[in-house]
Design an enzyme around this catalytic site. Structure first.
Site, PDB file in Angstrom:
ATOM      1  N   ASP A 279      13.527  -2.872 -15.930  1.00 45.38           N
ATOM      2  CA  ASP A 279      12.422  -2.592 -14.607  1.00 45.38           C
ATOM      3  C   ASP A 279      13.598  -3.128 -13.569  1.00 45.38           C
ATOM      4  OD1 ASP A 279      10.410  -2.153 -12.856  1.00 45.38           O
ATOM      5  OD2 ASP A 279      10.003  -4.464 -12.966  1.00 45.38           O
TER       6      ASP A 279
ATOM      7  N   ARG B 174       1.292  -4.088  12.699  1.00 46.11           N
ATOM      8  CA  ARG B 174       2.589  -4.090  11.970  1.00 46.11           C
ATOM      9  C   ARG B 174       3.601  -5.060  12.474  1.00 46.11           C
ATOM     10  NH1 ARG B 174       5.375   1.179  11.105  1.00 46.11           N
ATOM     11  NH2 ARG B 174       4.501   1.728  13.147  1.00 46.11           N
TER      12      ARG B 174
ATOM     13  N   LYS C 194       8.292 -10.187  15.244  1.00 43.45           N
ATOM     14  CA  LYS C 194       9.155  -9.491  14.387  1.00 43.45           C
ATOM     15  C   LYS C 194       8.257  -8.365  13.661  1.00 43.45           C
ATOM     16  CE  LYS C 194       8.993 -12.151  10.164  1.00 43.45           C
ATOM     17  NZ  LYS C 194       7.872 -13.011  10.406  1.00 43.45           N
TER      18      LYS C 194
END
Length: 681
Positions: A309, A381, A394
């Site tokens: 994985d 966001r 940011k």
């Protein structure tokens, strides 16, 4: 505040072997029921018992029983030495289990019953149920296995790994799992309990290292069948000597025949077989890998394909900042400081990685007084900080540009190129703004764990194909695959895809190993021949695998494969030695027994043994002593070298085959000279 009644402050000691305990266990194993799985040693014990009865009968009849008694004692010694070899191997696991048991503590958990009001109730750990939320502060012992849901802390995991250096455990990513019995050194964490009372990972680890659930592997079973077959063959050979003795006029005592039978059957490998298997699991424990199955240790020596994985196994699991690129005309320090200020209130792993990167470049800052954190939201966001009339932000490039009222045509070419380069490499670009001006872009990426590429190259040389499995898009997967050095990758993979790939590989006759840490890896870990779960991974993954890497290091598969190969090579080497040993003893003893009545055998009596009695007793003594002499080899294992199967077979035949032929002649003759010198025969 409530605290644990005890805390762990040092690493678990590596206890030396307890030979007195092993000696006592060797006597306990004389119970025939304990030897039913080892027909060779069980047969030896039966012959030893009958010899003892014969010696007692001779003494009762008033006849000399010195020779018979010596044979009986050495046959019992053979059984005890075989039991001792197994007990010594088991003793390592028992010593480790004792050390782990000593780390158990009586813990009072701080159960959070009302998080809004901060209401905490003390509760004994044995009453703690799955789903409970507990607060663990500096100095507290983590009461049970669980997942961190809030906070970050330094944890001493010496109770599990034996390493005293603390590790960082935090919510989110591949470092959120914590183990009951470990200790928080600094800060605090909130943990959601995942284990039932009395069934923590530490409890299961104690049971597993004691070997209580160890079962014979297919290889061991096959070898046991071979040894049983050889025992039957030599039984027929010894019985046939009765007719030869009658024909030649030699009166063969039943005790002598029994002793001869024991010396000819493969007692060497029979006495060491269990020790080799147990020692293989113990060698894995020394590299901090807990094997729950001897079958898996063997399979590790023959794996063809390794599936890994990506997140948390090949990479660290959290995207980390690797660079801050300033917009044209700005100094790098200005962009870095803006990124740092925008991240001071960011508690996510990504935010902390930006602070770490700034510190590495010598840029530091303190949280301004009265600063206001701008939390990330799905709507904006973005995240950041406001203080003293200044604003740092940011976030996603398009979101920051929209907030600054900029479009792509207004961006410097170099800035657009940096964003495109980061995206093509599989990374995530974050735009940084200071006081309404674009100042740079942060490069977030999955960071490959150190040393992974070199270790995968080692696996390739060992004939193991590595395949990275990830849910990422093909572009990101290709970038990580190239950086980590795997042979192939499967992108956008679901748990069903992982299972299908394992089944497909196994359908081609290949042995498959799987490394993973998440709950979504559990089905694949369970299906694989060797399932290696990361200790810091999800509880479901640890329960599905048949090995647990206590260091959560995917490159550990190298050691796992080497230990598996070493186990198989050691068993093969000792089997080769034992069979060659038996053949040599046959040709060394038989001529000496019949040379008086059949002078024609004199040319075969190359050893010139003193008498038939000396030949038998010397062989019985050698048969017992050689087991003790080979115990260190069984425990340490034959050194693995990455050479071809043909060269390996030739080396085994030359070293252990030839050695097995020569050793009896030297050993039996030496013992014969000693017995003759002291007048025992």
């Amino acid at each position: 505040m409530l605290s644990s009644s005890h805390a762990l402050s040092h690493a678990v000691p590596k206890h030396p072997l307890n030979f007195s305990r092993a000696a006592l266990d060797a006597f306990r194993k004389l119970d025939p029921r304990a030897l039913t799985g080892n027909p060779v040693i069980l047969t030896t014990e039966i012959v030893a018992f009958l010899s003892t009865v014969s010696a007692v009968a001779a003494i009762s009849a008033g006849t000399s029983a010195v020779f018979i008694l010596q044979i009986a004692l050495w046959l019992w010694a053979t059984v005890l030495f075989a039991n001792f070899a197994e007990a010594v191997a088991e003793g390592r696991g028992k010593a480790q289990a004792d050390a782990l048991r000593a780390t158990r503590v009586t813990t009072i958990a701080k159960v959070i019953v009302d998080e809004a009001k901060g209401f905490i109730v003390p509760l004994p750990v044995n009453e703690l149920l799955p789903g409970a939320i507990v607060l663990v502060e500096a100095g507290d012992v983590i009461p049970a296995d669980g997942e961190i849901i809030e906070g970050v802390a330094s944890v001493n995991e010496a109770a599990i790994t034996g390493e005293s250096a603390p590790v960082i455990r935090e919510s989110g990513g591949d470092r959120s799992a914590v183990t009951g019995g470990t200790t928080v050194i600094s800060d605090w964490i909130k943990v959601r309990i995942t284990s039932q009372p009395g069934s923590t990972f530490l409890d299961r680890m104690i049971a597993m290292v004691e070997g209580a659930d160890r079962r014979k592997t297919p290889n061991e079973i096959a070898l046991a069948v071979l040894l049983a077959g050889l025992t039957l063959i030599f039984l027929i050979a010894v019985v046939s000597l009765v007719g030869l003795g009658h024909y030649s006029g030699v009166d063969l005592n039943p005790v002598v025949l029994g002793a001869l039978f024991v010396t000819l059957i493969p007692t060497t490998i029979g006495g060491l077989l269990s020790a080799v298997g147990i020692a293989g699991m113990d060698r894995l424990l020394k590299v901090n890998v807990l094997a729950t199955s001897g079958r898996a240790v063997e399979a590790a020596g023959d794996i063809d394909t390794l599936l890994l994985d990506k997140t948390g196994t090949i990479t660290f699991g959290n995207r980390m900042a690797t660079e801050v690129i300033p917009t044209p005309g700005l100094r790098a320090e200005v962009a870095m400081r803006a990124a740092l200020m925008a991240s001071l209130a960011d508690e996510t792993p990504e935010g902390r990685s930006i602070i770490t990167l700034a510190g590495q470049q010598g840029v530091t800052a303190e949280m301004p007084v009265g600063a206001k954190a701008i939390a990330f939201s799905a709507h904006t966001r973005q995240s950041g900080l406001e203080a003293e009339g200044q604003v740092w932000r940011k976030g996603a490039v398009d979101a920051v540009l929209k907030d600054l009222h900029l479009d792509e045509t207004m961006l410097p070419t170099a800035f657009r190129a940096s964003v495109e380069r980061i995206a093509r490499s599989g990374g995530t670009p974050l735009a940084v703004a200071e006081n309404g001006k674009l100042v740079g872009v942060i490069h977030l990426k999955d960071v490959v764990k150190p040393g992974v590429k070199e270790r995968f190259a080692d696996l390739r040389r060992m004939g193991v194909r590595t395949v990275m499995i990830t849910g990422d898009n093909p572009i990101t997967a290709a970038a990580i695959a190239s950086e980590s050095g795997v042979d192939d990758f499967l992108a956008e993979a679901t748990p069903e895809d992982k299972l299908r790939m394992i089944n497909a590989e196994q359908g081609k006759g290949r042995l498959v190993a799987m490394c993973g840490d998440g709950a979504n890896d559990a089905p694949a870990l369970a299906q694989a021949d060797v399932g290696v779960a990361m200790q810091t991974g999800a509880q479901a993954a640890r329960e599905a695998g048949n090995m647990v890497d206590l260091d959560s290091d995917p490159t550990k598969i190298i050691e796992i494969v080497e230990v598996g190969k070493q186990l198989l090579i050691t068993r093969g080497a000792l089997t080769t030695f034992s069979i060659a040993n038996d053949v040599a003893k046959y040709f060394a003893i038989i001529p000496a027994m019949f040379v008086v009545s059949l002078p024609a055998l004199g040319s075969l009596n190359i050893m010139g043994l003193a008498s038939p009695q000396s030949a038998i007793l010397s062989a019985v003594i050698f048969n017992a002593i050689i087991i003790v002499m080979l115990i260190p080899l069984a425990l340490r294992g034959v050194r693995y070298r990455a050479i071809g199967a043909g060269r390996l077979l030739a080396r085994n035949l030359l070293l252990y085959g030839a050695g097995g032929l020569v050793a009896p002649f030297i050993g039996i003759k030496t013992i014969d000279l000693i017995l003759s010198a002291i007048g025992f025969v």
